[in-house]
Design a protein around this motif. Structure first.
Motif, PDB file in Angstrom:
ATOM      1  N   VAL A  41      65.169  48.823   3.774  1.00  0.00           N
ATOM      2  CA  VAL A  41      65.563  48.287   4.889  1.00  0.00           C
ATOM      3  C   VAL A  41      64.298  47.911   5.871  1.00  0.00           C
ATOM      4  CG1 VAL A  41      66.783  48.955   6.815  1.00  0.00           C
ATOM      5  CG2 VAL A  41      67.866  49.498   4.513  1.00  0.00           C
ATOM      6  N   LEU A  42      63.588  48.986   5.939  1.00  0.00           N
ATOM      7  CA  LEU A  42      62.244  48.608   6.702  1.00  0.00           C
ATOM      8  C   LEU A  42      61.514  47.568   6.350  1.00  0.00           C
ATOM      9  CD1 LEU A  42      61.216  52.125   7.486  1.00  0.00           C
ATOM     10  CD2 LEU A  42      62.401  50.717   8.763  1.00  0.00           C
ATOM     11  N   SER A  43      61.339  47.201   5.217  1.00  0.00           N
ATOM     12  CA  SER A  43      60.322  46.177   4.568  1.00  0.00           C
ATOM     13  C   SER A  43      61.030  44.991   5.039  1.00  0.00           C
ATOM     14  CB  SER A  43      60.246  46.276   3.061  1.00  0.00           C
ATOM     15  OG  SER A  43      59.544  47.446   2.674  1.00  0.00           O
ATOM     16  N   ALA A  44      62.177  44.583   4.680  1.00  0.00           N
ATOM     17  CA  ALA A  44      62.706  43.512   5.198  1.00  0.00           C
ATOM     18  C   ALA A  44      63.000  43.201   6.479  1.00  0.00           C
ATOM     19  CB  ALA A  44      64.352  43.403   4.330  1.00  0.00           C
ATOM     20  N   ALA A  45      63.100  44.323   7.372  1.00  0.00           N
ATOM     21  CA  ALA A  45      63.279  44.102   8.773  1.00  0.00           C
ATOM     22  C   ALA A  45      62.028  43.646   9.271  1.00  0.00           C
ATOM     23  CB  ALA A  45      63.913  45.281   9.443  1.00  0.00           C
ATOM     24  N   SER A  46      60.920  44.189   9.127  1.00  0.00           N
ATOM     25  CA  SER A  46      59.463  43.940   9.537  1.00  0.00           C
ATOM     26  C   SER A  46      59.235  42.387   9.433  1.00  0.00           C
ATOM     27  CB  SER A  46      58.483  44.768   8.619  1.00  0.00           C
ATOM     28  OG  SER A  46      58.355  44.397   7.446  1.00  0.00           O
ATOM     29  N   ASN A  47      59.756  41.854   8.196  1.00  0.00           N
ATOM     30  CA  ASN A  47      59.503  40.379   8.083  1.00  0.00           C
ATOM     31  C   ASN A  47      59.996  39.565   9.056  1.00  0.00           C
ATOM     32  OD1 ASN A  47      58.225  41.178   5.608  1.00  0.00           O
ATOM     33  ND2 ASN A  47      59.195  39.827   4.358  1.00  0.00           N
ATOM     34  N   LEU A  48      61.193  39.872   9.813  1.00  0.00           N
ATOM     35  CA  LEU A  48      61.900  39.151  10.673  1.00  0.00           C
ATOM     36  C   LEU A  48      60.878  39.387  12.126  1.00  0.00           C
ATOM     37  CD1 LEU A  48      65.547  40.579  10.686  1.00  0.00           C
ATOM     38  CD2 LEU A  48      64.581  38.171   9.848  1.00  0.00           C
ATOM     39  N   LEU A  49      60.198  40.246  12.227  1.00  0.00           N
ATOM     40  CA  LEU A  49      59.275  40.458  13.149  1.00  0.00           C
ATOM     41  C   LEU A  49      58.104  39.365  13.090  1.00  0.00           C
ATOM     42  CD1 LEU A  49      58.623  44.338  13.624  1.00  0.00           C
ATOM     43  CD2 LEU A  49      60.047  42.953  14.868  1.00  0.00           C
ATOM     44  N   PHE A  50      57.800  39.011  12.136  1.00  0.00           N
ATOM     45  CA  PHE A  50      56.770  37.931  11.855  1.00  0.00           C
ATOM     46  C   PHE A  50      57.463  36.591  12.197  1.00  0.00           C
ATOM     47  CE2 PHE A  50      54.381  40.927   9.414  1.00  0.00           C
ATOM     48  CZ  PHE A  50      53.144  40.481   9.364  1.00  0.00           C
ATOM     49  N   MET A  93      65.188  58.763  -3.733  1.00  0.00           N
ATOM     50  CA  MET A  93      66.125  57.662  -3.827  1.00  0.00           C
ATOM     51  C   MET A  93      66.744  57.312  -2.266  1.00  0.00           C
ATOM     52  SD  MET A  93      66.189  56.714  -6.639  1.00  0.00           S
ATOM     53  CE  MET A  93      67.329  55.256  -6.277  1.00  0.00           C
ATOM     54  N   ARG A  94      66.766  58.348  -1.359  1.00  0.00           N
ATOM     55  CA  ARG A  94      66.916  58.404  -0.098  1.00  0.00           C
ATOM     56  C   ARG A  94      65.701  57.506   0.858  1.00  0.00           C
ATOM     57  NH1 ARG A  94      69.142  63.568  -0.929  1.00  0.00           N
ATOM     58  NH2 ARG A  94      71.310  63.548  -0.322  1.00  0.00           N
ATOM     59  N   VAL A  95      64.436  57.975   0.521  1.00  0.00           N
ATOM     60  CA  VAL A  95      63.528  57.110   1.138  1.00  0.00           C
ATOM     61  C   VAL A  95      63.291  55.911   0.441  1.00  0.00           C
ATOM     62  CG1 VAL A  95      61.140  57.286   1.701  1.00  0.00           C
ATOM     63  CG2 VAL A  95      62.288  59.542   1.337  1.00  0.00           C
ATOM     64  N   LEU A  96      63.502  55.452  -0.925  1.00  0.00           N
ATOM     65  CA  LEU A  96      63.558  54.298  -1.219  1.00  0.00           C
ATOM     66  C   LEU A  96      64.639  53.309  -0.691  1.00  0.00           C
ATOM     67  CD1 LEU A  96      62.012  53.713  -3.942  1.00  0.00           C
ATOM     68  CD2 LEU A  96      64.023  53.622  -5.123  1.00  0.00           C
TER      69      LEU A  96
END
Length: 456
Positions: A331-340, A323-326
């Motif tokens: 968080v990381l998945s959503a943030a990486s879209n901002l890089l696009f 659950m911690r890694v979930l």
């Protein structure tokens, strides 16, 4: 956020050495190759296909709608009970229930890829779409059988490691089906020919069909999991009850009202990645990146960061809890879209592309490894294929449906607004992971009790 074991108590902490040793077991090595076979078809009917279609002059709206081919993955729970229970003539007696379905699905995928290679979308789109549907159906069937094979091949204490190795093979295949197919097409086309060339794509897709051979060989050489007894049905109605209704009733019985929360989390966890991914390759084409540039960046940096992400995700899940890694992955998945979104303002810049692709693959690897382990923890071993197919199908239904309109959104608002919107889609996921980490574990203690009773 506290993880619990099947008995409802905190799981024992492994040492780092014990966690690492799980990756060297034969089951993990087999899962690496089989994960490759599972990951190969996905981009060939979605991401890479969208690059090919855009280069062939197909408009973005049509490409978005054609992503609904991927809904085959979202409805695989419909025929999952058949894969779980029904033997195949001749094959099952020789290979066993799981391996026979795996081999049949792989043959279907290979034939569909040959059909996609032969048909030119610039001339007539519909034959290629039908072949893509065949590949998607075969791929979804392979997923059903392989998920059951993975869950039944090892105990719950090894599932996080198997999930990470599976995800590593899966992501390597996606790199091969993304970067590799572009590299092959570029080599076959040659530098002197610009634009779209059907013969080059034909060569690339035929190479992808051949790439399924290692998975087929692994299926033939791997041991079949110990067969679990299937009660003999006295009538068609009794068989349908055991194959179709009991797996789903068992899930609701074990989780009760918490099942709504679990299914809501599963339905939206990968929504940012899935919706964004449909327009990633058209975005590369429209930004002026060549097949060679996209292939080189995703092949080198994408491979490295995918391996790191899947390995780190599995290792952290084994060490710190799923659950911690979930939550970290969400968080990381959503943030990486901002890089696009940022890259859309930069334009054609290979260095920036390297940075964005690397970050995106790292985030995706971490999130996927934890998510697969989470889904595996929810299943009852007595209904592993049916229940895992239901859960993994829920992951794709809503995202794939929304992704169908991605081309329309880009046409209306542009790429930057589209990528920002996909990042915001990940906000509800954080709340659901937080709730699931506190509410659902109280239902997990019932899992092993119900699993035993369903077998008695």
């Amino acid at each position: 956020m506290n993880d619990v074991s099947a008995e409802g108590s905190a799981p024992p902490r492994r040492t780092w050495r014990q966690a690492l040793s799980l990756y060297a077991k034969p089951a993990s090595l087999r899962m690496l190759v089989l994960g490759f076979s599972a990951g190969l078809p996905l981009l060939l009917v979605l991401g890479t296909l969208s690059f090919r279609l855009r280069e062939a002059g197909i408009d973005r709206s049509t490409i978005g709608y054609l992503s609904w081919v991927g809904l085959a993955y979202g409805f695989k729970w419909v025929w999952a009970p058949l894969v779980d229970r029904m033997p195949l003539p001749w094959l099952t007696t020789r290979l066993g229930r799981r391996r026979s379905w795996l081999l049949l699905a792989q043959v279907m995928i290979a034939l569909g890829l040959v059909g996609m290679a032969i048909n030119d979308p610039a001339q007539l789109l519909s034959p290629l779409v039908w072949c893509a549907l065949a590949v998607a159906f075969g791929s979804a069937t392979q997923d059903i059988a392989l998920d059951a094979y993975r869950i039944e091949s090892a105990g719950s204490d090894a599932q996080a490691a198997l999930a990470a190795v599976y995800q590593t093979g899966y992501r390597l295949a996606m790199i091969w089906a993304g970067a590799g197919v572009l590299w092959i097409a570029a080599r076959a086309q040659g530098a002197e020919v610009a634009g779209y060339a059907h013969a080059a794509w034909q060569t690339a897709y035929l190479a992808m069909a051949v790439s399924l051979l290692p998975g087929m060989l692994t299926v033939l050489l791997s041991p079949e999991p110990a067969p679990r007894p299937v009660p003999a049905a006295r009538s068609v109605g009794e068989w349908l009850q055991g194959a179709l209704l009991d797996p789903f009733a068992d899930f609701w019985r074990r989780y009760r009202w918490q099942a709504v929360l679990v299914l809501a989390l599963i339905a939206v966890y990968r929504i940012s990645d899935v919706v964004m991914g449909i327009m990633a390759n058209p975005f590369y084409v429209d930004m002026g990146f060549s097949k060679d540039e996209v292939a080189a960046v995703t092949k080198v940096y994408g491979v490295v960061m995918t391996l790191v992400g899947a390995f780190v995700g599995g290792l952290l899940s084994s060490r710190l809890g799923v659950m911690r890694v979930l939550m970290l992955g969400a968080v990381l998945s959503a943030a990486s879209n901002l890089l696009f979104a940022w890259l859309s303002g930069v334009g054609h810049d290979v260095t920036s592309l390297i940075f964005v692709v690397s970050a995106d693959n790292l985030a995706s690897g971490i999130a996927s490894a934890a998510f697969i382990a989470y889904l595996s923890s929810l299943t009852n071993i007595s209904y592993s294929a049916s229940q895992y197919a239901l859960l993994s199908s829920m992951m794709l239904l809503l995202p794939k449906f929304i992704a169908g309109f991605s081309g329309d959104y880009v046409n209306a608002h542009g790429y930057e607004a589209f990528f920002q919107a996909t990042a915001w889609l990940g906000a509800p996921v954080l709340v659901l992971v937080w709730l699931a980490g506190r509410v659902v574990p109280r239902a997990q203690g019932q899992r092993s009790v119900d699993s035993r009773s369903s077998r008695e």
